[in-house]
Write a protein that holds these residues in place. Structure first.
Motif, PDB file in Angstrom:
ATOM      1  N   ARG A 101      -7.127   7.348   6.647  1.00 61.66           N
ATOM      2  CA  ARG A 101      -7.138   7.123   8.100  1.00 61.66           C
ATOM      3  C   ARG A 101      -5.874   6.454   8.618  1.00 61.66           C
ATOM      4  O   ARG A 101      -5.589   6.500   9.811  1.00 61.66           O
ATOM      5  N   VAL A 102      -5.147   5.787   7.708  1.00 64.34           N
ATOM      6  CA  VAL A 102      -3.912   5.107   8.115  1.00 64.34           C
ATOM      7  C   VAL A 102      -2.834   5.359   7.070  1.00 64.34           C
ATOM      8  O   VAL A 102      -3.112   5.814   5.961  1.00 64.34           O
ATOM      9  N   GLN A 103      -1.595   5.059   7.450  1.00 65.34           N
ATOM     10  CA  GLN A 103      -0.527   5.079   6.456  1.00 65.34           C
ATOM     11  C   GLN A 103      -0.581   3.765   5.677  1.00 65.34           C
ATOM     12  O   GLN A 103      -0.801   2.702   6.251  1.00 65.34           O
ATOM     13  N   ASN A 104      -0.362   3.858   4.372  1.00 62.46           N
ATOM     14  CA  ASN A 104      -0.580   2.704   3.515  1.00 62.46           C
ATOM     15  C   ASN A 104       0.691   2.232   2.831  1.00 62.46           C
ATOM     16  O   ASN A 104       1.414   3.015   2.200  1.00 62.46           O
ATOM     17  N   ILE A 105       0.934   0.932   2.968  1.00 62.76           N
ATOM     18  CA  ILE A 105       1.972   0.239   2.211  1.00 62.76           C
ATOM     19  C   ILE A 105       1.252  -0.513   1.105  1.00 62.76           C
ATOM     20  O   ILE A 105       0.316  -1.262   1.377  1.00 62.76           O
ATOM     21  N   PHE A 106       1.679  -0.298  -0.126  1.00 63.17           N
ATOM     22  CA  PHE A 106       0.928  -0.860  -1.252  1.00 63.17           C
ATOM     23  C   PHE A 106       1.870  -1.606  -2.184  1.00 63.17           C
ATOM     24  O   PHE A 106       2.996  -1.180  -2.446  1.00 63.17           O
ATOM     25  N   SER A 107       1.376  -2.727  -2.692  1.00 56.74           N
ATOM     26  CA  SER A 107       2.180  -3.543  -3.593  1.00 56.74           C
ATOM     27  C   SER A 107       1.275  -4.256  -4.583  1.00 56.74           C
ATOM     28  O   SER A 107       0.213  -4.753  -4.213  1.00 56.74           O
ATOM     29  N   VAL A 108       1.706  -4.311  -5.838  1.00 55.13           N
ATOM     30  CA  VAL A 108       0.955  -5.052  -6.846  1.00 55.13           C
ATOM     31  C   VAL A 108       1.943  -5.817  -7.711  1.00 55.13           C
ATOM     32  O   VAL A 108       2.885  -5.243  -8.271  1.00 55.13           O
ATOM     33  N   GLU A 109       1.777  -7.117  -7.771  1.00 54.61           N
ATOM     34  CA  GLU A 109       2.646  -7.995  -8.543  1.00 54.61           C
ATOM     35  C   GLU A 109       1.815  -9.111  -9.140  1.00 54.61           C
ATOM     36  O   GLU A 109       0.798  -9.519  -8.571  1.00 54.61           O
ATOM     37  N   GLU A 140       4.679   0.547  17.499  1.00 57.87           N
ATOM     38  CA  GLU A 140       4.014   1.852  17.418  1.00 57.87           C
ATOM     39  C   GLU A 140       3.185   1.997  16.154  1.00 57.87           C
ATOM     40  O   GLU A 140       2.326   2.876  16.060  1.00 57.87           O
ATOM     41  N   HIS A 141       3.427   1.131  15.151  1.00 56.18           N
ATOM     42  CA  HIS A 141       2.657   1.194  13.909  1.00 56.18           C
ATOM     43  C   HIS A 141       1.363   0.383  13.965  1.00 56.18           C
ATOM     44  O   HIS A 141       0.521   0.509  13.066  1.00 56.18           O
ATOM     45  N   ILE A 142       1.197  -0.432  14.985  1.00 55.89           N
ATOM     46  CA  ILE A 142       0.007  -1.268  15.070  1.00 55.89           C
ATOM     47  C   ILE A 142      -1.246  -0.384  15.164  1.00 55.89           C
ATOM     48  O   ILE A 142      -1.313   0.542  15.967  1.00 55.89           O
ATOM     49  N   GLY A 143      -2.198  -0.657  14.301  1.00 52.78           N
ATOM     50  CA  GLY A 143      -3.430   0.128  14.253  1.00 52.78           C
ATOM     51  C   GLY A 143      -3.326   1.383  13.422  1.00 52.78           C
ATOM     52  O   GLY A 143      -4.335   2.060  13.201  1.00 52.78           O
ATOM     53  N   LYS A 144      -2.112   1.688  12.928  1.00 47.99           N
ATOM     54  CA  LYS A 144      -1.902   2.951  12.215  1.00 47.99           C
ATOM     55  C   LYS A 144      -1.438   2.770  10.771  1.00 47.99           C
ATOM     56  O   LYS A 144      -1.247   3.763  10.063  1.00 47.99           O
ATOM     57  N   ILE A 145      -1.239   1.537  10.352  1.00 46.54           N
ATOM     58  CA  ILE A 145      -0.795   1.289   8.984  1.00 46.54           C
ATOM     59  C   ILE A 145      -1.629   0.163   8.374  1.00 46.54           C
ATOM     60  O   ILE A 145      -2.315  -0.583   9.087  1.00 46.54           O
ATOM     61  N   ARG A 146      -1.557   0.045   7.057  1.00 46.30           N
ATOM     62  CA  ARG A 146      -2.199  -1.072   6.363  1.00 46.30           C
ATOM     63  C   ARG A 146      -1.356  -1.455   5.157  1.00 46.30           C
ATOM     64  O   ARG A 146      -0.889  -0.581   4.423  1.00 46.30           O
ATOM     65  N   TYR A 147      -1.166  -2.743   5.004  1.00 46.61           N
ATOM     66  CA  TYR A 147      -0.429  -3.261   3.858  1.00 46.61           C
ATOM     67  C   TYR A 147      -1.411  -3.961   2.936  1.00 46.61           C
ATOM     68  O   TYR A 147      -2.091  -4.901   3.340  1.00 46.61           O
ATOM     69  N   THR A 148      -1.488  -3.486   1.690  1.00 47.53           N
ATOM     70  CA  THR A 148      -2.354  -4.088   0.682  1.00 47.53           C
ATOM     71  C   THR A 148      -1.494  -4.739  -0.391  1.00 47.53           C
ATOM     72  O   THR A 148      -0.646  -4.066  -0.999  1.00 47.53           O
ATOM     73  N   GLN A 149      -1.703  -6.037  -0.586  1.00 43.48           N
ATOM     74  CA  GLN A 149      -0.979  -6.769  -1.624  1.00 43.48           C
ATOM     75  C   GLN A 149      -1.964  -7.269  -2.666  1.00 43.48           C
ATOM     76  O   GLN A 149      -2.847  -8.070  -2.376  1.00 43.48           O
ATOM     77  N   ILE A 150      -1.820  -6.775  -3.895  1.00 43.86           N
ATOM     78  CA  ILE A 150      -2.617  -7.251  -5.014  1.00 43.86           C
ATOM     79  C   ILE A 150      -1.736  -8.196  -5.831  1.00 43.86           C
ATOM     80  O   ILE A 150      -0.632  -7.824  -6.246  1.00 43.86           O
ATOM     81  N   ALA A 151      -2.196  -9.422  -6.036  1.00 44.61           N
ATOM     82  CA  ALA A 151      -1.406 -10.423  -6.755  1.00 44.61           C
ATOM     83  C   ALA A 151      -2.327 -11.301  -7.583  1.00 44.61           C
ATOM     84  O   ALA A 151      -2.725 -12.384  -7.143  1.00 44.61           O
ATOM     85  N   PRO A 152      -2.701 -10.855  -8.779  1.00 42.26           N
ATOM     86  CA  PRO A 152      -3.577 -11.668  -9.625  1.00 42.26           C
ATOM     87  C   PRO A 152      -2.893 -12.958 -10.060  1.00 42.26           C
ATOM     88  O   PRO A 152      -1.676 -12.999 -10.257  1.00 42.26           O
ATOM     89  N   THR A 153      -3.679 -13.999 -10.206  1.00 44.38           N
ATOM     90  CA  THR A 153      -3.156 -15.317 -10.564  1.00 44.38           C
ATOM     91  C   THR A 153      -2.529 -15.300 -11.947  1.00 44.38           C
ATOM     92  O   THR A 153      -3.048 -14.690 -12.881  1.00 44.38           O
ATOM     93  N   SER A 154      -1.397 -15.970 -12.070  1.00 49.20           N
ATOM     94  CA  SER A 154      -0.778 -16.195 -13.377  1.00 49.20           C
ATOM     95  C   SER A 154      -0.365 -17.653 -13.433  1.00 49.20           C
ATOM     96  O   SER A 154       0.083 -18.231 -12.439  1.00 49.20           O
ATOM     97  N   ARG A 155      -0.531 -18.266 -14.588  1.00 48.74           N
ATOM     98  CA  ARG A 155      -0.145 -19.668 -14.778  1.00 48.74           C
ATOM     99  C   ARG A 155      -0.715 -20.550 -13.669  1.00 48.74           C
ATOM    100  O   ARG A 155      -0.016 -21.328 -13.023  1.00 48.74           O
ATOM    101  N   PHE A 168      -1.829   4.314  -6.396  1.00 49.55           N
ATOM    102  CA  PHE A 168      -0.424   4.560  -6.071  1.00 49.55           C
ATOM    103  C   PHE A 168      -0.236   5.959  -5.480  1.00 49.55           C
ATOM    104  O   PHE A 168       0.508   6.154  -4.519  1.00 49.55           O
ATOM    105  N   ARG A 169      -0.913   6.925  -6.079  1.00 52.79           N
ATOM    106  CA  ARG A 169      -0.721   8.325  -5.695  1.00 52.79           C
ATOM    107  C   ARG A 169      -1.203   8.602  -4.268  1.00 52.79           C
ATOM    108  O   ARG A 169      -0.769   9.566  -3.631  1.00 52.79           O
ATOM    109  N   HIS A 170      -2.105   7.750  -3.777  1.00 56.10           N
ATOM    110  CA  HIS A 170      -2.669   7.962  -2.446  1.00 56.10           C
ATOM    111  C   HIS A 170      -2.028   7.071  -1.384  1.00 56.10           C
ATOM    112  O   HIS A 170      -2.547   6.987  -0.265  1.00 56.10           O
ATOM    113  N   THR A 171      -0.935   6.408  -1.717  1.00 54.92           N
ATOM    114  CA  THR A 171      -0.302   5.516  -0.746  1.00 54.92           C
ATOM    115  C   THR A 171       1.039   6.082  -0.296  1.00 54.92           C
ATOM    116  O   THR A 171       1.699   6.834  -1.018  1.00 54.92           O
TER     117      THR A 171
END
Length: 473
Positions: free
Chosen positions: A254-262, A286-301, A349-352
């Protein structure tokens, strides 16, 4: 045929369990299977370092592990490796917390490891040591009369002399590193930084093809950018998402996706990334309501204060940005502080539409490479990549950015979101050619080939070497 002896802080035991070796395991196991040998390292358990070694064999490979007591773990691993070397090598001198006790603990463990390892080494073995935890290990092995070929690979950046010389034991570490026959680095910048740092401490004579002489010791330095299992990533990314993620797939559509995992780490530039996303929404409404940024950042140390601070900062920034821009039915930023299975992430990744990988400093960053390999070549997403990641030297067809410049990153994200399919396909094709040529097997094969060609050091104590079985082949 020479055996290979691999040494790393942690080993990937053949039990199917998760371990600390990470992406290292694939390349190392490939090299070990070719020649047979030993993988030696810390068990991940506390005990006494002189406890009996634990040994597991499978085929022509033997895994050998040792324990650390709580004091050694704290001083060698937590305080010096991760409290001094990690921040310094990632250009964060402000986070370095040096104490003499930690330095002595770091040396003590390397000495103990050498004593445990030396009896396992046979005539003609070649030894491949990995990463910043073990910088002095070759020096300690040489003290014990080990004259086999010894190589070292640094997986993280090597800092410029201005940074490195600020470390109190810097001169000693450099002297110890010249006891390796072959030193491998991720980038030419890292390799040159090492030579420049060494040159400030002692006279270095450099010959052709990366051969050097310093303090009467001959050694080589070369660049070996680590790769991924390219074709394996391509295959794992194909196919439908797992059933439990069906709703996610619908939402992604439904939206364009920005994806990040660190991994949650101050070197990854996560707060700067959040601010750049905020700037994107401010500059390009113009991107408001049309994109989503997902940040995955599991805890380390998580027990380290600096990591607790960054987690709190990200939680605060995510709430503020969502409160500022969010609408009924639309949340702009999803921040998930949890671990996800790698196979699932490759399919996501393939769907973002955009992969955002903007560390402030990184040795390589294999996530960037995996994002590219996971894409559908007929309609690929765009990689936005920090110029300070080692991967930027190979993936020049990515949209490269300065992660300290939020406007630069915001502009790059906008460009990626509106990029025509033809350009996306061309950029992806160029990067895939690099990833297929420089995969994980090419990396280990190049290093092992070069290490085998090194001339062994002359035996300095025949009787000691003979007792260890480590004389020249």
């Amino acid at each position: 045929m020479s055996r290979l002896v691999v040494v790393s802080n942690r080993v990937a035991l053949p039990d199917g369990k998760k371990n600390g070796a990470g992406g290292l395991a694939v390349g190392i196991l490939g090299a070990l299977k070719n020649s047979g040998g030993v993988w030696f390292g810390w068990s991940g358990e506390t005990g006494e370092i002189d406890d009996p070694l634990k040994k597991v064999s499978q085929g022509n490979i033997q895994w050998v592990t040792f324990n650390l007591n709580e004091e050694d773990y704290e001083q060698y691993y937590c305080q010096f490796s991760n409290g001094v070397l990690w921040p310094a090598f990632h250009y964060r001198l402000d986070l370095v917390d040096f104490t003499r006790e930690a330095w002595e603990g770091y040396l003590r463990v390397n000495v103990a490891m050498a004593k445990q390892l030396a009896p396992l080494i046979q005539r003609g073995d070649i030894i491949w040591i990995h990463d910043y935890h073990l910088l002095p290990l070759a020096s300690e092995l040489r003290r014990l009369g080990v004259n086999n070929r010894i190589g070292f690979f640094l997986h993280i950046p090597f800092p410029t002399p201005e940074i490195f010389t600020a470390l109190p034991p810097g001169k000693t570490l450099l002297e110890q590193m010249t006891d390796y026959d072959l030193l491998g680095f991720q980038t030419e910048g890292d390799r040159q930084a090492f030579i420049d740092s060494l040159g400030l401490q002692t006279q270095v004579t450099t010959y052709m093809d990366g051969h050097h002489m310093a303090d009467g010791k001959s050694f080589q330095t070369h660049v070996y950018p680590i790769g991924i299992e390219t074709e394996d990533v391509v295959e794992q990314a194909k196919g439908p998402l797992p059933t439990k993620l069906a709703q996610l797939k619908a939402e992604l559509g439904r939206v364009q996706n920005i994806f990040s995992v660190e991994r949650l780490d101050y070197s990854k530039g996560l707060p700067e990334r959040f601010l750049a996303f905020e700037t994107l929404l401010e500059k390009y409404p113009e991107h408001i309501g049309k994109i989503r940024y997902t940040q995955i950042a599991p805890t380390s140390r998580g027990d380290v204060q600096a990591y607790q601070d960054i987690r709190h900062q990200l939680e605060t920034e995510a709430g503020r940005i969502n409160g500022k821009f969010g609408q009924l039915g639309w949340t702009p930023l999803y921040y998930l502080n949890q671990h996800f299975d790698r196979k699932v992430l490759l399919k996501v990744f393939r769907h973002t539409n955009v992969g955002l990988v903007t560390p402030l400093r990184d040795g390589m960053n294999l996530v960037a490479k995996e994002y590219v390999a996971a894409q559908d070549p007929r309609d690929p997403g765009v990689l936005v990549l920090s110029q300070f990641a080692g991967a930027a030297n190979e993936l020049s067809a990515a949209v490269l950015v300065n992660p300290y410049d939020r406007d630069d990153v915001a502009n790059a994200l906008h460009r990626a979101l509106i990029m025509p399919k033809e350009e996306r396909i061309a950029r992806h094709s160029e990067m895939m050619a690099v990833l297929r040529h420089q995969d994980i097997n090419a990396w280990q094969e190049a290093f092992i080939r070069d290490l085998k060609q090194v001339k062994t050091r002359s035996t300095q104590n025949d009787s000691t070497s003979a007792s260890l079985g480590c004389s020249m082949p």
